[in-house]
Design a protein around this motif. Structure first.
Motif, short mmCIF file in Angstrom:
data_model
loop_
_atom_site.label_atom_id
_atom_site.label_comp_id
_atom_site.label_asym_id
_atom_site.label_seq_id
_atom_site.Cartn_x
_atom_site.Cartn_y
_atom_site.Cartn_z
N ARG A 169 3.45 -2.91 -3.05
CA ARG A 169 4.47 -3.78 -3.61
C ARG A 169 4.72 -3.56 -5.09
O ARG A 169 5.78 -3.85 -5.60
N ASN A 170 3.68 -3.08 -5.79
CA ASN A 170 3.77 -2.95 -7.25
C ASN A 170 2.68 -2.00 -7.73
O ASN A 170 1.92 -1.45 -6.93
N GLU A 171 2.60 -1.85 -9.04
CA GLU A 171 1.62 -0.94 -9.61
C GLU A 171 0.19 -1.36 -9.30
O GLU A 171 -0.67 -0.52 -9.02
N SER A 190 -1.01 -2.95 -6.64
CA SER A 190 -1.40 -2.61 -5.26
C SER A 190 -1.51 -1.10 -5.08
O SER A 190 -2.40 -0.62 -4.38
N LYS A 250 3.23 4.63 -12.55
CA LYS A 250 4.45 3.86 -12.70
C LYS A 250 5.06 3.74 -11.30
O LYS A 250 4.93 4.64 -10.46
N VAL A 251 5.72 2.62 -11.06
CA VAL A 251 6.35 2.37 -9.76
C VAL A 251 7.85 2.25 -9.96
O VAL A 251 8.31 1.48 -10.81
N ASN A 280 11.35 1.13 -8.49
CA ASN A 280 12.08 0.35 -7.51
C ASN A 280 13.34 1.12 -7.11
O ASN A 280 13.73 2.07 -7.79
N GLU A 286 15.93 2.85 -9.60
CA GLU A 286 15.36 2.96 -10.94
C GLU A 286 15.21 4.43 -11.33
O GLU A 286 14.93 5.27 -10.49
N LEU A 338 8.93 3.08 -4.38
CA LEU A 338 8.74 2.06 -3.35
C LEU A 338 9.66 2.31 -2.16
O LEU A 338 9.31 2.02 -1.02
#
Length: 169
Positions: free
Chosen positions: A68-70, A72, A115-116, A118, A121, A157
């Motif tokens: 879900r994010n950095e 996790s 870095k994640v 979205n 992005e 993601l």
């Protein structure tokens, strides 16, 4: 008389099932594409490591364990490395900040900044930010006794894989 204490594997649940296998939808690390993580980290380059990580993330049970994010993303990598017998260090502090993940394998130390991205992005911008963060905050400068490999990684993601990376000394 001697007292023997047996400490269980931290990656095993109380029911006896392996948490790694739960994450990878019933597959072992090797079946998920992590063939010889320690060997790869100790002898191969960043492209090979990124390919291995992408195979592992492709094997994840995303219904039950989504990235879900950095935080996790970092936790999954930490579990993969721990499951291979390594001792990853998460958010290692120095005077200028903290790196996302560090892991020693043989004579190499991998310093990983994540870095994640979205959907929609700019992943190239995120990669530049990660590289600048590593350099500006001087991550890994206390680890010069080993071969240090700094890696900036951008995870999508949407695609559920690493889409950009750069390794440097």
């Amino acid at each position: 008389t001697a007292v023997v204490v047996v400490v269980g594997n931290p990656l095993r649940s109380r029911r006896g099932g392996c948490q790694i296998e739960q994450l990878l939808a019933g597959k072992t690390l090797e079946q998920g594409g992590a063939d010889r993580i320690v060997h790869r980290l100790g002898t191969e380059g960043a492209e090979s490591i990124v390919c291995m990580l992408n195979r592992l993330f492709a094997s994840l049970d995303y219904v039950n364990y989504p990235v879900r994010n950095e935080a996790s993303l970092r936790a999954f990598i930490q579990v993969f490395f721990s499951g291979a017998g390594l001792e990853p260090i998460v958010e290692h502090h120095n005077a200028h900040g903290r790196s996302d993940l560090e892991v020693r394998a043989g004579e190499k130390v991998w310093l990983i900044e994540l870095k994640v991205a979205n959907e929609g992005e700019n992943s190239e911008r995120l990669l530049r930010e990660a590289i600048e963060q590593i350099r500006e905050r001087r991550y890994g400068y206390s680890l010069l006794d080993k071969t240090l490999i700094r890696v900036a990684l951008v995870f999508s993601l949407e695609k559920k894989e690493f889409i950009r990376w750069k390794a440097f000394a």
